[in-house]
Design an enzyme around this catalytic site. Sequence first.
Site, PDB file in Angstrom:
ATOM      1  N   GLY A  41       0.735  -1.345  -0.230  1.00 49.20           N
ATOM      2  CA  GLY A  41      -0.091  -0.003  -0.124  1.00 49.20           C
ATOM      3  C   GLY A  41       0.865   1.150   0.079  1.00 49.20           C
ATOM      4  N   HIS A  42       2.012   1.277   0.616  1.00 54.47           N
ATOM      5  CA  HIS A  42       3.027   2.435   0.839  1.00 54.47           C
ATOM      6  C   HIS A  42       3.594   2.582  -0.547  1.00 54.47           C
ATOM      7  CE1 HIS A  42       2.989   1.462   5.352  1.00 54.47           C
ATOM      8  NE2 HIS A  42       2.641   2.735   5.515  1.00 54.47           N
ATOM      9  N   SER A  65      -3.383  -4.550   3.403  1.00 51.38           N
ATOM     10  CA  SER A  65      -3.002  -3.808   4.942  1.00 51.38           C
ATOM     11  C   SER A  65      -1.856  -4.890   5.679  1.00 51.38           C
ATOM     12  CB  SER A  65      -4.270  -4.021   5.684  1.00 51.38           C
ATOM     13  OG  SER A  65      -3.866  -3.806   7.149  1.00 51.38           O
ATOM     14  N   ARG A  79      -2.076  -5.528   8.628  1.00 53.28           N
ATOM     15  CA  ARG A  79      -2.496  -6.466   9.347  1.00 53.28           C
ATOM     16  C   ARG A  79      -2.743  -8.005   8.829  1.00 53.28           C
ATOM     17  NH1 ARG A  79      -6.485  -2.597  12.989  1.00 53.28           N
ATOM     18  NH2 ARG A  79      -4.788  -1.210  13.333  1.00 53.28           N
ATOM     19  N   GLN A 139       0.223  10.571  18.032  1.00 53.03           N
ATOM     20  CA  GLN A 139      -0.953   9.969  17.636  1.00 53.03           C
ATOM     21  C   GLN A 139      -1.502   8.530  18.071  1.00 53.03           C
ATOM     22  OE1 GLN A 139       0.732   9.878  13.334  1.00 53.03           O
ATOM     23  NE2 GLN A 139      -0.647   7.988  13.229  1.00 53.03           N
ATOM     24  N   GLU A 146      -6.467   6.208   0.160  1.00 49.76           N
ATOM     25  CA  GLU A 146      -7.915   6.280   0.327  1.00 49.76           C
ATOM     26  C   GLU A 146      -8.367   5.509   1.514  1.00 49.76           C
ATOM     27  OE1 GLU A 146      -9.721   6.081  -3.317  1.00 49.76           O
ATOM     28  OE2 GLU A 146      -9.541   8.116  -3.887  1.00 49.76           O
ATOM     29  N   LYS A 147      -7.609   4.462   1.768  1.00 45.71           N
ATOM     30  CA  LYS A 147      -8.292   3.505   2.794  1.00 45.71           C
ATOM     31  C   LYS A 147      -8.407   4.021   4.139  1.00 45.71           C
ATOM     32  CE  LYS A 147      -7.117  -0.982   4.433  1.00 45.71           C
ATOM     33  NZ  LYS A 147      -5.938  -0.603   5.968  1.00 45.71           N
ATOM     34  N   ASP A 148      -7.394   4.884   4.714  1.00 45.77           N
ATOM     35  CA  ASP A 148      -7.493   5.868   5.885  1.00 45.77           C
ATOM     36  C   ASP A 148      -8.246   6.887   5.515  1.00 45.77           C
ATOM     37  OD1 ASP A 148      -5.888   4.066   7.317  1.00 45.77           O
ATOM     38  OD2 ASP A 148      -4.155   4.692   6.420  1.00 45.77           O
ATOM     39  N   GLN A 170      -8.311  10.190   7.927  1.00 49.63           N
ATOM     40  CA  GLN A 170      -7.176  10.767   7.870  1.00 49.63           C
ATOM     41  C   GLN A 170      -7.026  11.804   6.612  1.00 49.63           C
ATOM     42  OE1 GLN A 170      -3.499   8.965   9.127  1.00 49.63           O
ATOM     43  NE2 GLN A 170      -2.842   8.752   7.071  1.00 49.63           N
TER      44      GLN A 170
HETATM   45  O1  PAF Z   1      -0.777   7.026   7.684  1.00 50.25           O
HETATM   46  C1  PAF Z   1       0.248   7.093   8.536  1.00 50.25           C
HETATM   47  O2  PAF Z   1       1.093   6.179   8.372  1.00 50.25           O
HETATM   48  C2  PAF Z   1       0.420   8.176   9.763  1.00 50.25           C
HETATM   49  O3  PAF Z   1      -0.822   8.469  10.207  1.00 50.25           O
HETATM   50  C3  PAF Z   1       1.044   9.519   9.094  1.00 50.25           C
HETATM   51  C4  PAF Z   1       0.231  10.035   8.046  1.00 50.25           C
HETATM   52  C5  PAF Z   1       2.379   9.032   8.487  1.00 50.25           C
HETATM   53  C6  PAF Z   1       1.304  10.370  10.089  1.00 50.25           C
HETATM   54  O4  PAF Z   1       2.145  10.098  11.178  1.00 50.25           O
END
Ligand code: PAF
Length: 285
Positions: A36-37, A185, A187, A61, A148-150, A153
């Site tokens: 995903g990243h 994910s 997970r 966070q 978009e999954k998060d 955020q």
């Molecule tokens: O999605 C994440 O990995 C984190 O919430 C982020 C955007 C890097 C902020 O720490």
Amino acid sequence: MQICRSISAIRDAVAGFRAAGERVGLVTTMGALHDGHMSLVAAAKAGNDRVVATIFVNPTQFGDPKDLETYPRTEAADLAALEAAGCDAVLIPQAYEIYPEGDETVVETRELANRLHGAVRPGHFRGVATVVTKLFNIVGPDAAYFGEKDYQQLQVIRRLACDLHMPLEVVGVPTMREADGLAMSSRNVRLTSEDRAAAVCLNRALGRAERVAAEGGSPRQIEEAIRATVSDEPRATLTGLDIVSPGSLAPLGQSPDAPLSEPIAIMISAQFGEVLLIDQREITP
Ligand code: PAF
């Protein structure tokens, strides 16, 4: 790939890119990188001359200090993956530089941060908004890429960039899926093989929601279709289902029993054994 461990080092790297007239894309991460990243890095690469990534496990966070302590840290593998993906520079800052002694300033989107997931994770989106603002100020990208999954955020970050007049584009990148439709994910590897097979019910439920909407169904019918699909799967426990306005995440303006007449965002979460999974879908009637 330049590995920068201080704010001044990444600023020098980005100044070099800018001096050559290059456009810079940013991917912020907390490490433990997965496909995903990598899709965010690929999107940043496609839209920019240079890609900068950040790896920072952001303490503000996390609600539970234990989660922060046990968050996976896989720096060597992360750096190898970023290099292989063609990332140009990576910032791995120290917490004391990001949060200097005596720091007092936070960034908070008021309503957005406290709805839905924010209501059960107090302070979480304030921590995200604050660190993302700092990273935007440090790197100064032309565009920044988020999954978009998060979904919540992504809305928080879009809002803060707009409200604070940040000169950058916030780009949402569609969720990467396995061949059977399960959202990727980190997970997923923790699912048993039975739960892994069951987890596909989330994407199935969202697909069914799309069909109900296309056939003129109401928000209530969409919700019922999702609940029925997930409850047909005995290994799944639905833990969250929200049908809201995209962007604001506010309750819908229309009657729940009238055919869908406004765009919606569906946010869903379910427990499979020990593992909580989330997924989302935007639908425009
Ligand atoms: O999605 C994440 O990995 C984190 O919430 C982020 C955007 C890097 C902020 O720490």
